[in-house]
Design a protein around this motif. Structure first.
Motif, PDB file in Angstrom:
ATOM      1  N   GLU A 183      28.124  36.801  64.664  1.00 19.31           N
ATOM      2  CA  GLU A 183      28.925  36.019  65.605  1.00 19.31           C
ATOM      3  C   GLU A 183      28.198  35.832  66.924  1.00 19.31           C
ATOM      4  OE1 GLU A 183      31.549  34.279  65.110  1.00 19.31           O
ATOM      5  OE2 GLU A 183      31.651  34.904  63.021  1.00 19.31           O
ATOM      6  N   GLU A 184      27.484  36.854  67.376  1.00 21.41           N
ATOM      7  CA  GLU A 184      26.712  36.727  68.615  1.00 21.41           C
ATOM      8  C   GLU A 184      25.585  35.707  68.460  1.00 21.41           C
ATOM      9  OE1 GLU A 184      27.255  41.252  70.424  1.00 21.41           O
ATOM     10  OE2 GLU A 184      25.613  40.807  69.036  1.00 21.41           O
ATOM     11  N   LEU A 185      24.925  35.744  67.323  1.00 21.66           N
ATOM     12  CA  LEU A 185      23.853  34.790  67.062  1.00 21.66           C
ATOM     13  C   LEU A 185      24.396  33.369  66.989  1.00 21.66           C
ATOM     14  CD1 LEU A 185      20.750  34.860  66.376  1.00 21.66           C
ATOM     15  CD2 LEU A 185      21.447  34.603  63.995  1.00 21.66           C
ATOM     16  N   ARG A 186      25.502  33.220  66.320  1.00 22.48           N
ATOM     17  CA  ARG A 186      26.120  31.895  66.169  1.00 22.48           C
ATOM     18  C   ARG A 186      26.595  31.354  67.515  1.00 22.48           C
ATOM     19  NH1 ARG A 186      31.422  30.233  65.019  1.00 22.48           N
ATOM     20  NH2 ARG A 186      31.492  28.183  64.012  1.00 22.48           N
ATOM     21  N   LYS A 187      27.113  32.233  68.351  1.00 23.12           N
ATOM     22  CA  LYS A 187      27.564  31.819  69.677  1.00 23.12           C
ATOM     23  C   LYS A 187      26.393  31.320  70.520  1.00 23.12           C
ATOM     24  CE  LYS A 187      30.136  33.470  73.724  1.00 23.12           C
ATOM     25  NZ  LYS A 187      30.853  34.632  74.318  1.00 23.12           N
ATOM     26  N   LYS A 188      25.269  32.020  70.431  1.00 24.00           N
ATOM     27  CA  LYS A 188      24.106  31.630  71.217  1.00 24.00           C
ATOM     28  C   LYS A 188      23.483  30.329  70.708  1.00 24.00           C
ATOM     29  CE  LYS A 188      19.903  33.461  73.288  1.00 24.00           C
ATOM     30  NZ  LYS A 188      18.993  34.622  73.415  1.00 24.00           N
ATOM     31  N   VAL A 189      23.486  30.137  69.402  1.00 25.06           N
ATOM     32  CA  VAL A 189      22.834  28.953  68.848  1.00 25.06           C
ATOM     33  C   VAL A 189      23.665  27.689  69.056  1.00 25.06           C
ATOM     34  CG1 VAL A 189      23.776  28.858  66.487  1.00 25.06           C
ATOM     35  CG2 VAL A 189      21.357  28.310  66.893  1.00 25.06           C
ATOM     36  N   LYS A 190      24.907  27.834  69.529  1.00 24.12           N
ATOM     37  CA  LYS A 190      25.722  26.657  69.853  1.00 24.12           C
ATOM     38  C   LYS A 190      25.055  25.791  70.907  1.00 24.12           C
ATOM     39  CE  LYS A 190      30.372  28.308  68.666  1.00 24.12           C
ATOM     40  NZ  LYS A 190      31.711  28.680  69.199  1.00 24.12           N
ATOM     41  N   ASN A 191      24.188  26.400  71.705  1.00 25.00           N
ATOM     42  CA  ASN A 191      23.469  25.639  72.724  1.00 25.00           C
ATOM     43  C   ASN A 191      22.525  24.596  72.124  1.00 25.00           C
ATOM     44  OD1 ASN A 191      24.664  27.115  74.832  1.00 25.00           O
ATOM     45  ND2 ASN A 191      23.093  28.705  74.717  1.00 25.00           N
ATOM     46  N   GLU A 192      22.271  24.711  70.816  1.00 30.85           N
ATOM     47  CA  GLU A 192      21.362  23.773  70.154  1.00 30.85           C
ATOM     48  C   GLU A 192      22.071  22.538  69.616  1.00 30.85           C
ATOM     49  OE1 GLU A 192      18.150  24.198  70.250  1.00 30.85           O
ATOM     50  OE2 GLU A 192      18.354  26.157  71.220  1.00 30.85           O
ATOM     51  N   TRP A 193      23.413  22.501  69.733  1.00 30.05           N
ATOM     52  CA  TRP A 193      24.165  21.366  69.180  1.00 30.05           C
ATOM     53  C   TRP A 193      23.816  20.061  69.891  1.00 30.05           C
ATOM     54  CZ3 TRP A 193      26.150  19.130  65.336  1.00 30.05           C
ATOM     55  CH2 TRP A 193      27.206  18.233  65.391  1.00 30.05           C
ATOM     56  N   ASN A 194      23.857  20.082  71.198  1.00 29.67           N
ATOM     57  CA  ASN A 194      23.542  18.863  71.942  1.00 29.67           C
ATOM     58  C   ASN A 194      22.087  18.428  71.742  1.00 29.67           C
ATOM     59  OD1 ASN A 194      24.918  16.939  73.678  1.00 29.67           O
ATOM     60  ND2 ASN A 194      23.455  17.535  75.266  1.00 29.67           N
ATOM     61  N   PRO A 195      21.117  19.340  71.806  1.00 27.80           N
ATOM     62  CA  PRO A 195      19.737  18.935  71.502  1.00 27.80           C
ATOM     63  C   PRO A 195      19.571  18.354  70.099  1.00 27.80           C
ATOM     64  CG  PRO A 195      19.725  21.033  72.647  1.00 27.80           C
ATOM     65  CD  PRO A 195      21.166  20.722  72.355  1.00 27.80           C
TER      66      PRO A 195
ATOM     67  N   ILE B 107      15.315  31.898  61.996  1.00 30.59           N
ATOM     68  CA  ILE B 107      14.658  30.583  62.017  1.00 30.59           C
ATOM     69  C   ILE B 107      15.509  29.571  61.252  1.00 30.59           C
ATOM     70  CG2 ILE B 107      12.579  29.303  61.435  1.00 30.59           C
ATOM     71  CD1 ILE B 107      11.093  31.980  61.357  1.00 30.59           C
ATOM     72  N   TRP B 108      15.843  28.462  61.946  1.00 29.31           N
ATOM     73  CA  TRP B 108      16.529  27.352  61.283  1.00 29.31           C
ATOM     74  C   TRP B 108      15.459  26.310  60.966  1.00 29.31           C
ATOM     75  CZ3 TRP B 108      18.617  30.309  65.050  1.00 29.31           C
ATOM     76  CH2 TRP B 108      19.878  30.865  64.806  1.00 29.31           C
ATOM     77  N   GLU B 109      15.257  26.044  59.705  1.00 24.56           N
ATOM     78  CA  GLU B 109      14.153  25.187  59.285  1.00 24.56           C
ATOM     79  C   GLU B 109      14.521  23.707  59.231  1.00 24.56           C
ATOM     80  OE1 GLU B 109      11.565  27.945  56.343  1.00 24.56           O
ATOM     81  OE2 GLU B 109      13.560  27.384  55.563  1.00 24.56           O
ATOM     82  N   THR B 110      15.805  23.402  59.028  1.00 23.29           N
ATOM     83  CA  THR B 110      16.222  22.009  58.856  1.00 23.29           C
ATOM     84  C   THR B 110      17.533  21.735  59.594  1.00 23.29           C
ATOM     85  OG1 THR B 110      17.578  22.446  56.896  1.00 23.29           O
ATOM     86  CG2 THR B 110      15.215  22.017  56.539  1.00 23.29           C
ATOM     87  N   THR B 111      17.838  20.454  59.707  1.00 25.77           N
ATOM     88  CA  THR B 111      19.117  20.039  60.301  1.00 25.77           C
ATOM     89  C   THR B 111      20.278  20.648  59.538  1.00 25.77           C
ATOM     90  OG1 THR B 111      18.197  17.933  61.066  1.00 25.77           O
ATOM     91  CG2 THR B 111      20.581  18.049  60.821  1.00 25.77           C
ATOM     92  N   GLU B 112      20.208  20.602  58.234  1.00 27.09           N
ATOM     93  CA  GLU B 112      21.294  21.118  57.401  1.00 27.09           C
ATOM     94  C   GLU B 112      21.507  22.607  57.645  1.00 27.09           C
ATOM     95  OE1 GLU B 112      18.831  19.180  56.372  1.00 27.09           O
ATOM     96  OE2 GLU B 112      20.016  17.344  56.139  1.00 27.09           O
ATOM     97  N   ASP B 113      20.408  23.349  57.828  1.00 23.89           N
ATOM     98  CA  ASP B 113      20.523  24.785  58.086  1.00 23.89           C
ATOM     99  C   ASP B 113      21.271  25.041  59.398  1.00 23.89           C
ATOM    100  OD1 ASP B 113      19.161  25.537  55.791  1.00 23.89           O
ATOM    101  OD2 ASP B 113      17.209  25.525  56.779  1.00 23.89           O
ATOM    102  N   LEU B 114      20.912  24.294  60.438  1.00 20.99           N
ATOM    103  CA  LEU B 114      21.550  24.504  61.742  1.00 20.99           C
ATOM    104  C   LEU B 114      23.019  24.108  61.703  1.00 20.99           C
ATOM    105  CD1 LEU B 114      21.237  25.331  64.669  1.00 20.99           C
ATOM    106  CD2 LEU B 114      20.433  23.018  65.202  1.00 20.99           C
TER     107      LEU B 114
END
Length: 396
Positions: A6-18, A94-101
């Motif tokens: 959950e902590e990792l997922r919360k932090k990676v939300k910052n990548e949605w707009n990019p 590591i997120w390798e693709t759009t689908e992964d993210l």
């Protein structure tokens, strides 16, 4: 300490707009990498159960196990302390693709909606390309009828100053379409037709752009019979804009609040009585340039709101004289005074000494701080106006 899922997922939300921006620009942003954290020797000695739980959480949701999402890079770590056995630790997600993210973000529906809206806009109105880059999240909003929005945008591009009511704009899905989607349309039209914004301070589409709208009316009554012959009317209602743009023939303007009082005013030379429908809002008087050349009287209720309106009129640069808002009038009809609303206002510096004293009296007598103008006896009103006009030589 290692991050939980959950902590990792919360932090990676910052990548949605990019991610949305990279899709629009066509620039590659993958792989996306994020450190998973680490644990000290002290952590292992005192919080081993928590560490194992965190690592298990990370691994169970990873691409290593699920086949999608983030790929967890693992490494073996040896410890000098013999009390701690060698451990396999996560180092990097590591997120390798759009689908992964998108899978980790749980944004599948939003992404599908976004891609579809981008395709539609690029086909129908490619001029919005840079708008999309700056407002990409707007394309992920659910239940937003982009086909209809683009129809409206194209209409305004062809007719930037249409001068029609919003419901008359062609191809609308319903008569309240523009009203229901006001915010997004304002953003789109500001971008597309910036040189055709009528009032940048207005939030309503009708006032912001060149649309027609139902204006509040101004009730006018000429108190001089000789004026009637000039336009054919001694009493009429006109839109606010018409009142602003068309100077009156009379030399004196009497502003008042009450309809019954307006109807029972006596004949007065070269005087126009004015009442606006829509409450005590008098801001529009600020926009009437020709009023500065007129003698202006204001007859309002003897209450805090009445004096606030009087003060506001004067702050607009108008030379306004109050009528029947004095202590003598109040005391004469005090039996009709009631408790009225207070006004939380700063100092009303434009009031005369007598007006300020009357206001202070009202503020100190809250149970009797409102005397409505229609409570003043008609015969008293007639005498008062006669006296005022004689003193100012307006009857001559």
């Amino acid at each position: 300490m290692f991050k939980t899922y959950e902590e990792l997922r919360k932090k990676v939300k910052n990548e949605w707009n990019p991610l949305l921006r990279s899709y629009l620009s066509g620039e590659e942003m993958f792989p996306v990498e994020m450190k998973t954290g680490s644990a000290t020797v002290a952590d292992y000695k005192h919080q081993l159960a928590v560490i194992d739980e965190n690592i298990t959480s990370l691994l169970s949701h990873s691409k290593n196990v699920k086949g999608k999402g983030y790929l967890l890079t693992l490494t073996k770590r040896d410890f000098k302390d013999r009390m701690i056995a060698p451990r396999t630790e996560p180092v990097l997600a590591i997120w390798e693709t759009t689908e992964d993210l998108i899978y980790t973000l749980e944004k599948e529906k939003e992404w599908k909606r976004f891609v579809g809206n981008v395709a539609l806009i690029r086909e129908v109105l490619p001029a919005l390309e840079s708008w999309m880059m700056e407002n990409c999240k707007e394309l992920t909003v659910a239940n937003r009828p982009w086909a209809g929005l683009l129809d409206v945008c194209n209409y305004f591009l062809r007719h930037p100053r249409p001068n029609v009511f919003s419901r008359e704009v062609p191809h609308l899905q319903d008569t309240k379409f523009m009203e229901n989607h006001e915010s997004i349309l304002r953003s789109l039209l500001d971008f597309l037709i910036p040189e055709h914004i009528r009032d940048s301070t207005a939030s309503k589409l009708e006032k912001r752009y060149y649309l027609r709208y139902s204006e509040k009316m101004v009730h006018l009554r000429s108190l001089d019979k000789s004026v009637k012959s000039k336009d054919g009317f001694d009493e009429k209602q006109v839109p606010t804009a018409s009142f602003i743009e068309n100077p009156c023939y009379e030399n004196t303007v009497l502003i008042l609040e009450n309809q019954k009082c307006l109807e029972s005013l006596p004949e007065l030379p070269s005087t126009l009585a004015v009442k606006r429908y829509g409450g005590v809002d008098v801001k529009f008087f600020k926009e009437v340039p020709w009023l500065k050349d007129k003698r202006i009287f204001y007859w309002g209720d003897i209450d805090e709101h009445g004096f606030q309106i009087l003060h506001n009129l004067r702050t607009y640069g108008l030379d306004v004289t109050s009528v029947m808002m004095d202590l003598q009038t109040y005391m004469t009809f005090k039996e009709h005074a009631v408790s009225g609303e207070r006004v939380e206002a700063t100092s009303m510096v434009t009031l005369t000494k007598e007006e300020a004293a009357m206001l202070e009296y009202l503020q100190c007598h809250r149970e009797e701080n409102r005397l409505e103008q229609e409570k003043i006896r008609h015969s008293y009103t007639l005498e008062k106006f006669k006296s005022i006009y004689v003193k100012t030589s307006l009857l001559i």
